[in-house]
Design an enzyme around this catalytic site. Structure first.
Site, PDB file in Angstrom:
ATOM      1  N   LYS A  50      36.245  43.498  42.434  1.00  0.00           N
ATOM      2  CA  LYS A  50      37.545  43.910  42.732  1.00  0.00           C
ATOM      3  C   LYS A  50      37.792  45.191  43.189  1.00  0.00           C
ATOM      4  O   LYS A  50      38.862  45.633  43.428  1.00  0.00           O
ATOM      5  CB  LYS A  50      38.783  43.592  41.685  1.00  0.00           C
ATOM      6  CG  LYS A  50      38.489  42.239  41.129  1.00  0.00           C
ATOM      7  CD  LYS A  50      39.546  41.996  39.849  1.00  0.00           C
ATOM      8  CE  LYS A  50      39.332  40.691  39.225  1.00  0.00           C
ATOM      9  NZ  LYS A  50      40.394  40.469  38.379  1.00  0.00           N
ATOM     10  N   ARG A 300      46.460  36.514  29.608  1.00  0.00           N
ATOM     11  CA  ARG A 300      46.668  36.131  30.817  1.00  0.00           C
ATOM     12  C   ARG A 300      47.397  34.661  30.755  1.00  0.00           C
ATOM     13  O   ARG A 300      47.121  33.942  29.915  1.00  0.00           O
ATOM     14  CB  ARG A 300      45.257  36.079  31.752  1.00  0.00           C
ATOM     15  CG  ARG A 300      44.659  37.274  31.868  1.00  0.00           C
ATOM     16  CD  ARG A 300      45.461  38.511  32.312  1.00  0.00           C
ATOM     17  NE  ARG A 300      46.141  38.210  33.541  1.00  0.00           N
ATOM     18  CZ  ARG A 300      45.199  38.418  34.743  1.00  0.00           C
ATOM     19  NH1 ARG A 300      44.051  38.766  34.704  1.00  0.00           N
ATOM     20  NH2 ARG A 300      45.862  38.193  35.866  1.00  0.00           N
TER      21      ARG A 300
END
Length: 313
Positions: A50, A300
């Site tokens: 990322k 999450r």
């Protein structure tokens, strides 16, 4: 935050500028002295998971690889294992609770630890982070105050050729070299399937293991939700209870889905999630939603279908 396929697209936007000299800089970054980039040559552009890495050197120094060479290298690296398949449509907007979680996760996933001044600029993108080439981002909706204000770039690089790059909602730090292990990058040709399979065998819930960037760099919450549904695996199933064939199928889904999402982005197409932020699965079953994560760690949002992804008893 942008996942692996999005950051790979950002890298492809920067690669045509490799070898060019920065003529003017701008941006709102407070942690980076943007003027330090003035008159430097962009030598290289790499992506790891990322994170985007840009290498700079004095303009009179040796010229890095050409834009064409860089693009061909990246295309060859991806094309070796990326089938040119994709999905139509545009990505769904994030819900408010997902936005809050993404913002918190962005802060926790990439701590800002300065290494001292190196020649590599590490760029980690936050919620709605992006890169634009030769254009600025425009407001697509009003903000919470009802104002239509264009996003403010963190960094703008104008090159002597006349082109420019714009970076939004990102954190930037100098480092001595890209901190990454290509064997953990799900979109890299060096991705180590054996090591990833061993990680999936852990007794932890499979939804937590998939987000461990040590083994699945670039895999984010959207990919996690989608591949668990595609593999028909309940997100809280301990990896140690799954058959090796199930883990191999999940890994195949991770690599294939990520590659297809990347190719969709390169064709200007969006993503049609099957369960992410949905109320029903493609078969019409109602979905459940929960917040899961490692004990004492970041949690999450997760969507799953109790019928298509039954719990393992």
């Amino acid at each position: 935050m942008p996942e692996g396929p999005s950051v790979r697209k950002f890298q492809l936007l920067t690669s045509p500028f490799v070898g060019q000299v920065v003529a003017k800089v701008g941006g709102s970054s407070r942690k980076l002295s943007v003027n330090d980039l003035n008159a430097l040559r962009l030598q290289d552009s790499q992506v790891h998971g990322k994170n985007l890495y840009l290498a700079f050197a004095a303009a009179e120094g040796p010229v890095g690889p050409t834009a064409e060479e860089t693009a061909l290298q990246r295309e060859a690296a991806c094309g070796a294992h990326c089938p040119a398949q994709g999905q139509d449509g545009a990505p769904h907007p994030h819900s408010q609770d997902e936005e809050l979680q993404e913002a918190q996760h962005s802060r926790s996933e990439a701590p800002e630890v300065a290494e001292g001044r190196g020649n590599w600029l590490r760029i980690h993108f936050g919620m709605f982070g992006s890169v634009r080439a030769n254009e600025f981002s425009r407001a697509s909706r009003a903000n919470k105050r009802g104002d239509w204000k264009d996003p403010v770039p963190r960094l703008v690089l104008h090159f002597e050729s006349g082109g420019f790059l714009v970076f939004y909602n990102c954190r930037m730090l100098w480092c001595s070299s890209p901190r990454a292990d290509p064997a953990s990058d799900i979109l890299a040709v060096e991705f180590h399937r054996g090591r990833a399979l061993r990680a999936l065998c852990a007794p932890s819930p499979i939804c937590c293991t998939l987000l461990d960037q040590r083994y699945f760099s670039g895999l984010g919450n959207i990919i996690k939700n989608e591949i668990l549904y595609l593999a028909r695996i309940h997100p809280l199933t301990p990896g140690s209870l799954l058959a090796l064939s199930d883990l191999e199928r999940l890994l195949d889904c991770a690599v294939r889905f990520s590659a297809e999402w990347l190719h969709s982005k390169l064709r200007g197409q969006g993503l049609h999630p099957q369960v992410y932020q949905k109320e029903q699965c493609p078969l019409g079953h109602p979905l459940m939603k929960g917040t899961f994560g490692p004990s004492g760690g970041f949690k999450r949002l997760t969507w799953w279908c109790p019928q298509c992804q039954p719990a393992v008893l």
